[in-house]
Design a protein around this motif. Structure first.
Motif, PDB file in Angstrom:
ATOM      1  N   LYS A  89       0.829  -1.217   0.000  1.00 31.81           N
ATOM      2  CA  LYS A  89       0.000   0.000   0.000  1.00 31.81           C
ATOM      3  C   LYS A  89       0.858   1.260   0.000  1.00 31.81           C
ATOM      4  N   ARG A  90       1.941   1.226   0.723  1.00 35.20           N
ATOM      5  CA  ARG A  90       2.844   2.379   0.785  1.00 35.20           C
ATOM      6  C   ARG A  90       3.378   2.720  -0.615  1.00 35.20           C
ATOM      7  N   GLN A  91       3.744   1.707  -1.374  1.00 42.01           N
ATOM      8  CA  GLN A  91       4.253   1.934  -2.730  1.00 42.01           C
ATOM      9  C   GLN A  91       3.133   2.426  -3.653  1.00 42.01           C
ATOM     10  N   LEU A  92       1.947   1.836  -3.515  1.00 42.52           N
ATOM     11  CA  LEU A  92       0.817   2.271  -4.335  1.00 42.52           C
ATOM     12  C   LEU A  92       0.532   3.751  -4.090  1.00 42.52           C
ATOM     13  N   LYS A  93       0.523   4.142  -2.822  1.00 45.14           N
ATOM     14  CA  LYS A  93       0.241   5.528  -2.465  1.00 45.14           C
ATOM     15  C   LYS A  93       1.313   6.458  -3.032  1.00 45.14           C
ATOM     16  N   ALA A  94       2.575   6.055  -2.907  1.00 49.55           N
ATOM     17  CA  ALA A  94       3.686   6.884  -3.375  1.00 49.55           C
ATOM     18  C   ALA A  94       3.652   7.095  -4.888  1.00 49.55           C
ATOM     19  N   THR A  95       3.137   6.114  -5.619  1.00 47.28           N
ATOM     20  CA  THR A  95       3.108   6.202  -7.083  1.00 47.28           C
ATOM     21  C   THR A  95       1.744   6.638  -7.613  1.00 47.28           C
ATOM     22  N   GLY A  96       0.771   6.825  -6.708  1.00 48.33           N
ATOM     23  CA  GLY A  96      -0.564   7.217  -7.150  1.00 48.33           C
ATOM     24  C   GLY A  96      -1.317   6.088  -7.832  1.00 48.33           C
ATOM     25  N   GLU A  97      -0.910   4.877  -7.572  1.00 46.62           N
ATOM     26  CA  GLU A  97      -1.530   3.687  -8.172  1.00 46.62           C
ATOM     27  C   GLU A  97      -2.561   3.095  -7.221  1.00 46.62           C
ATOM     28  N   THR A  98      -3.309   2.142  -7.738  1.00 47.78           N
ATOM     29  CA  THR A  98      -4.191   1.314  -6.916  1.00 47.78           C
ATOM     30  C   THR A  98      -3.931  -0.130  -7.286  1.00 47.78           C
ATOM     31  N   GLN A  99      -4.250  -1.037  -6.376  1.00 49.67           N
ATOM     32  CA  GLN A  99      -4.101  -2.456  -6.706  1.00 49.67           C
ATOM     33  C   GLN A  99      -5.028  -2.806  -7.868  1.00 49.67           C
TER      34      GLN A  99
END
Length: 120
Positions: A89-99
């Motif tokens: 989740k931390r990486q998703l948030k940092a890149t503006g992505e979602t699973q």
């Protein structure tokens, strides 16, 4: 073991293609215990969908095996994905992505691969 079993089945049954979601190349994550024999024997086209954090399939080892395979083979890399293709989740948030977005790209790569296979 779904992808690995599918590879073994394709040696016995005629399949148009294989999709491996997180192939377990290294037994128990041990880089010295490769499960590559079945991959080298394949003639069925195959798509590997692999996460960059998958300890069971380090991408450098998979690239070496892929280069030696007889079968047409393709790779879709999930940046930050683990063996289940989940991105932290931390990486998703940092890149503006979602699973969900990651999953949609995986599904598109599978659809693109399937579109290259002969129709039966």
């Amino acid at each position: 073991m779904g992808g690995r079993i599918g590879c073994h089945v394709s040696l016995e049954e005629k399949l148009e293609g294989l999709v491996c979601l997180g192939y377990p190349l290294c037994a128990m994550g041990d880089r010295t215990k490769l499960r590559d024999e079945v991959l080298r024997a394949l003639t069925t086209p195959i798509l590997f969908v692999q996460g960059t954090r998958d300890a069971l399939c380090p991408l450098d080892l998979l690239e070496r095996v892929r280069a030696e395979m007889k079968a047409r083979n393709f790779l879709h890399v999930v940046e930050g994905g683990d063996h289940s293709l989940r991105v932290p989740k931390r990486q998703l948030k940092a890149t503006g992505e979602t699973q969900e977005g990651v999953d949609q790209r995986i599904l598109k790569s599978i659809a693109d691969f399937v579109a290259t296979l002969p129709s039966t």
